[in-house]
Design a protein around this motif. Structure first.
Motif, PDB file in Angstrom:
ATOM      1  N   VAL B  11       0.872  -1.176   0.000  1.00 50.56           N
ATOM      2  CA  VAL B  11       0.000   0.000   0.000  1.00 50.56           C
ATOM      3  C   VAL B  11       0.910   1.227   0.000  1.00 50.56           C
ATOM      4  N   ALA B 306      11.379   2.824   9.329  1.00 45.82           N
ATOM      5  CA  ALA B 306      10.541   1.640   9.529  1.00 45.82           C
ATOM      6  C   ALA B 306       9.101   1.953   9.170  1.00 45.82           C
ATOM      7  N   LEU B 307       8.484   1.036   8.467  1.00 45.24           N
ATOM      8  CA  LEU B 307       7.066   1.167   8.123  1.00 45.24           C
ATOM      9  C   LEU B 307       6.393  -0.153   8.462  1.00 45.24           C
ATOM     10  N   PRO B 308       5.942  -0.312   9.709  1.00 43.68           N
ATOM     11  CA  PRO B 308       5.286  -1.560  10.087  1.00 43.68           C
ATOM     12  C   PRO B 308       3.786  -1.449   9.849  1.00 43.68           C
ATOM     13  N   MET B 309       3.309  -2.099   8.812  1.00 44.26           N
ATOM     14  CA  MET B 309       1.897  -1.916   8.439  1.00 44.26           C
ATOM     15  C   MET B 309       1.021  -3.047   8.962  1.00 44.26           C
ATOM     16  N   LEU B 310      -0.175  -2.668   9.370  1.00 47.36           N
ATOM     17  CA  LEU B 310      -1.215  -3.652   9.663  1.00 47.36           C
ATOM     18  C   LEU B 310      -2.384  -3.338   8.741  1.00 47.36           C
ATOM     19  N   LEU B 311      -2.759  -4.282   7.909  1.00 46.21           N
ATOM     20  CA  LEU B 311      -3.924  -4.089   7.043  1.00 46.21           C
ATOM     21  C   LEU B 311      -4.953  -5.129   7.458  1.00 46.21           C
ATOM     22  N   CYS B 312      -6.194  -4.698   7.634  1.00 42.04           N
ATOM     23  CA  CYS B 312      -7.138  -5.631   8.234  1.00 42.04           C
ATOM     24  C   CYS B 312      -8.542  -5.471   7.657  1.00 42.04           C
ATOM     25  N   GLY B 319      -3.895  -8.641  15.758  1.00 42.48           N
ATOM     26  CA  GLY B 319      -2.685  -8.164  15.086  1.00 42.48           C
ATOM     27  C   GLY B 319      -1.946  -7.183  15.966  1.00 42.48           C
ATOM     28  N   ASN B 320      -0.656  -7.363  16.085  1.00 43.12           N
ATOM     29  CA  ASN B 320       0.149  -6.439  16.890  1.00 43.12           C
ATOM     30  C   ASN B 320       1.421  -6.135  16.134  1.00 43.12           C
ATOM     31  N   HIS B 321       1.868  -4.923  16.241  1.00 45.86           N
ATOM     32  CA  HIS B 321       3.229  -4.680  15.779  1.00 45.86           C
ATOM     33  C   HIS B 321       3.906  -3.679  16.693  1.00 45.86           C
ATOM     34  N   SER B 322       5.211  -3.772  16.722  1.00 44.20           N
ATOM     35  CA  SER B 322       5.970  -2.777  17.459  1.00 44.20           C
ATOM     36  C   SER B 322       7.308  -2.587  16.773  1.00 44.20           C
ATOM     37  N   THR B 323       7.773  -1.375  16.784  1.00 42.59           N
ATOM     38  CA  THR B 323       9.129  -1.124  16.299  1.00 42.59           C
ATOM     39  C   THR B 323       9.792  -0.208  17.314  1.00 42.59           C
TER      40      THR B 323
END
Lengths: 468, 380
Positions: B11, B306-312, B319-323
């Motif tokens: 995206v 950093a581009l941590p994407m969550l698409l849902c 869904g989890n993300h961390s940077t």
């Protein structure tokens, strides 16, 4: 047996959807040409520098492309939008003098009542012009200026020239250029050095005219050591054709100053909200953003803090609520440009009924921003399986002396949390209601009371069964 | 050669955020290259075929048309593995660049049959060259006895453009480790695409150290119910190395699971773009995804994006993300230095310790030790 889903009702828009007759004093023809810009300048009796500025912005607009990312804007046809609509009212300082139909609208929105009870000053814009502006006497005596932008251009030309579209230059993106060309209305606030404005000022923007745009410009200068809380509200009745809002907010928070900018955006669901907001923050100053985004068909809104002063801080607290047919692409941008700067970002979203929420952000910590800190948290709640929720954050770290962390979560209401609350004696319905309200609480507690009530009404739970 | 845009994110976001793709200027893509012959292959429980036709279908993401076409249409090494049965033996395919084998355009396809099990390592390294410019150093890649002038001359600019495709059928269990130990002046391009069927389990590990530009596109399509992919990756940058890592997981199957764990360290003026996407597709009920990336900045001129994407588009998911990014912990450094280590040694210890969680998943001891030595060498 299939469980019934909990219904989270969308806001009751009865108040907001009141349509007045499209009864204007002047409405410019649709489209965007040099002639139209000149006509707007004529109508607004612009000084020469402003006319030239508008024409230059139009050139930039014609050169820039539409964004290649985000929601589809193909339905926007500038040839179908009237960019200037002057209501049948001059600028008033008393509600009694505002024409009856316009006054009724603002009455129903609760604006005069709010002024009486909890505000230090109020501005009200109807279509392209501000129809009412007033401020408490003691603030006037302290040198605070709160007026409409047109008056500011005339009466404080040096202050305006020094700051107008310097924080948000016209080449930032296509809709800023559009704004530069056709802007009208908005508020100008100047808080002198060391003056603390304890009670908020509020501007309310109402777009009544169909197939038109609102392009208000808000310029706030908070001088050294001063402080201000500014509230912005916006709404419009729903029409079948697209309306456009491309406002611009420029905030200058000088050294040791504090500004809190709260927004409740509740445009109708035929509105394209392509707004731009930016703050330049001085040494040891603080800029807080509180943002609630509920309306609009499409929203692309990413307020931005540029932390230019050493020790400056910013905090963003925002919630988006997307229902049927809505695509809310919101977020925040922060640039750390000096030592010891810090930012805290807390964003939440709720998607239901096929709505789409996107959190889009940029955190940039530049080489010179040694010893800076940034913490980002975003949470998205999905209330059904026909909605959509995306998180697209960019974190650009250009020095090693930083503490940066980002975390995001997405999902439905946790079964475990419901189970826990039920084990404490709550019914399933109460447990779920508590969790959804709790989800929004960090935002609603930051809002002024009457907006918090509005938001809680908005997240009105009609509990029938499992949210899952 | 015009500017080349590679490794598009699933995206797009604003252009001035500089992360929708990476733009390489003046990239020299070799056109005439001979077969790559310096390969060691030791594969267990699978049929290996160097001639059989391999899939020609277009990659879902990949690095971009130009590089994809090169690797699909004119590779100088094609390998197809058909994995049958279960084996715990460590299998390895090792590509070793040298003066005669400077360009590798490889296309590898792995078909893991139902209920199969395998542990495969793919290594890209070089010899007859050195990662340092001192003939007396302890770099394992140095050929001792050669004078430093000779070594500098053999500091080759290698070119690698590869595709690795894995099709994991139901109930298969695959461990796949890709190790890039090229030097810091080479070009490394790699597209990885995995398709996981019902209950398939993939443990993928990427060790990414080499390349002036190291551009990786990793995509897993978790199609099958209860399919699972753990992706562990480490990167280590020095000098002016650029890493562009685009890791994507599309969760389609019910109860599918994708975990992305990335640890990295950047020294000198190196730069890293990490783009991680967890894409929960409609219907992936009870799917879970976790994504963590941590970047250690070892110099004040290193850059981390950093581009941590969550698409849902499915509600019943987690869904989890961390940077996170930051300097090596002051307290950790102080403690280790108080034990008699100098700052560089302390830094190496901390980097190795942070990487250990991922390195411990590598069962092949000799390769793990080689990677540990490389960490020391590259941090010298």
């Amino acid at each position: 047996m299939e469980k019934n889903k909990t219904q989270v009702e969308e806001i009751n828009r009865n108040i907001y959807d009141i349509k007045n007759k499209d009864d204007y004093d002047f409405k410019i023809k649709k489209g965007l040409t040099k002639e139209i810009i000149n006509e707007i300048s004529d109508q607004k009796k612009d000084p020469d520098w402003m006319r030239e500025f508008r024409l230059k912005a139009l050139e930039v607009y014609n050169k820039l492309e539409l964004p290649t990312w985000g929601p589809d804007l193909s339905e926007l046809n500038m040839n179908e939008i009237a960019t200037y609509v002057r209501p049948k009212s001059k600028l008033n300082t008393s509600w009694e003098d505002v024409p009856e139909d316009i006054k009724n609208t603002f009455d129903k929105l609760g604006i005069p009542e709010a002024e009486k009870t909890s505000l230090a000053g109020v501005g009200a814009q109807y279509d392209s012009e501000v129809v009412y502006h007033s401020m408490k006497e003691d603030l006037i005596k302290q040198g605070v200026i709160y007026t409409d932008m047109e008056t500011a251009v005339r009466e404080y030309p040096e202050l305006v020239k020094e700051h107008f579209m310097k924080c948000v230059p016209v080449y930032d993106h296509k809709f800023v250029a559009l704004h530069g060309a056709v802007w009208s209305g908005g508020s100008f606030v100047y808080v002198p050095k060391n003056v603390k404005v304890d009670i908020p000022l509020q501007s309310y923007f109402r777009l009544n005219s169909p197939e038109s745009g609102q392009f208000e410009h808000t310029l706030i200068i908070v001088e050294e050591g001063a402080s201000l809380h500014f509230i912005e509200g916006c709404s419009a009745p729903k029409y079948n054709k697209v309306n456009l809002h491309a406002g611009c907010v420029e905030l200058y928070v000088k050294d040791n100053a504090y500004l809190r900018y709260s927004t409740i955006e509740n445009w109708s669901k035929n509105m394209l909200n392509l707004n731009t907001k930016k703050a330049i923050v001085g040494k040891n100053a603080k800029m807080d953003w509180v943002s609630g985004s509920f309306g609009s068909k499409i929203s692309m809104l990413y307020p931005m803090s540029i932390l230019n002063g050493e020790g400056s801080k910013t905090e963003f607290t925002g919630i988006s609520f997307a229902g049927k047919g809505q695509n809310l692409d919101n977020g925040f941008k922060v640039i750390h440009n000096a030592k010891n700067t810090s930012s805290v970002i807390n964003a939440k979203s709720i998607s239901k009924n096929g709505g789409t929420c996107t959190y889009r952000s940029l955190v940039r910590i530049n080489e010179n921003a040694k010893n800076s800190k940034c913490s980002v948290s975003c949470e998205s709640l999905m209330l059904d399986d026909i909605s959509k929720s995306d998180t697209i954050p960019v974190n650009d770290i250009r020095t090693d002396e930083v503490e940066f962390s980002h975390e995001a979560k997405i999902g439905k209401i946790s079964d475990k949390a419901i189970f826990y609350l039920m084990s404490r004696g709550l019914s399933e319905e109460d447990a779920k209601a508590m969790i959804v309200r709790g989800f929004a609480y960090p935002i609603s507690k930051e809002l002024p009371l009457e907006y918090a009530v509005e938001m809680n009404n908005l997240i009105n739970l009609e509990l029938e069964g499992a949210i899952g | 050669m015009p500017d080349l845009k590679l490794n598009e994110t699933p995206v797009r976001t604003a252009r001035n955020f500089n992360c929708n793709n990476i733009v390489l200027k003046d990239l020299k893509i070799p056109e005439n290259y001979k077969a790559f012959n310096n390969i060691e292959i030791d594969i267990d429980n699978s049929k290996i075929d160097l001639e059989e036709e391999i899939s020609s279908s277009k990659l879902t993401y990949g690095l971009g048309d130009l590089l994809e076409e090169q690797a699909m249409k004119s590779p100088n090494k094609k390998i197809k593995l058909n994995i049958k049965g279960k084996s715990n033996k460590e299998s390895i395919i090792s590509f070793n660049f040298n003066e005669e084998n400077k360009n590798l355009i490889d296309n590898i396809e792995i078909i893991a049959e139902e209920n199969s099990k395998a542990n495969i390592f793919i290594k890209y390294s070089f010899s007859n060259s050195t990662a340092c410019k001192n003939a007396n150093c302890e770099n394992i890649m140095c050929e001792k006895g050669k004078n430093s002038e000779k070594l500098n001359n053999s500091y080759e600019n290698y070119y690698h453009n590869g595709i690795i495709r894995l099709f994991a059928k139901a109930n298969s269990s695959i461990k796949l480790t890709v190790v890039n130990l090229l030097n810091e002046v080479s070009q490394n391009f790699l597209s990885i695409e995995n398709n996981l069927q019902e209950n398939a389990n993939l443990d993928f590990c990427i060790v990414d150290f080499g390349g002036k530009n190291s551009i990786t596109n990793y995509y897993t399509n978790l199609e099958g119910e209860a399919s699972k992919n753990n992706l562990n990756a480490i990167y280590l940058g020095k000098d002016e190395q650029v890493f562009d890592l685009n890791y994507i997981g599309a969760l389609r199957g019910k109860k599918s699971v994708m975990n992305i764990e990335v640890q990295g360290a950047l020294n000198g003026k190196s730069k890293k773009n990490f783009k991680g996407t967890l894409d929960f597709k409609r219907g992936a009920k009870k799917a879970k995804g976790d994504e963590n990336e941590f970047c250690m900045l070892l110099s004040d001129t290193a850059k981390s994006l950093a581009l941590p994407m969550l698409l849902c588009e499915e509600e019943d998911v987690e869904g989890n993300h961390s940077t996170a990014a930051g300097k090596l912990g002051g307290k950790e450094l102080f403690y280790i230095m108080s034990r008699g280590f100098n700052k560089k040694e302390a830094m190496k210890l901390i980097v190795r310790a942070k990487f250990n969680k991922i390195l411990d998943t590598i069962s092949k001891e000799d390769l793990k030790n080689e990677i540990l030595k490389e960490i020391d060498n590259r941090l010298n």
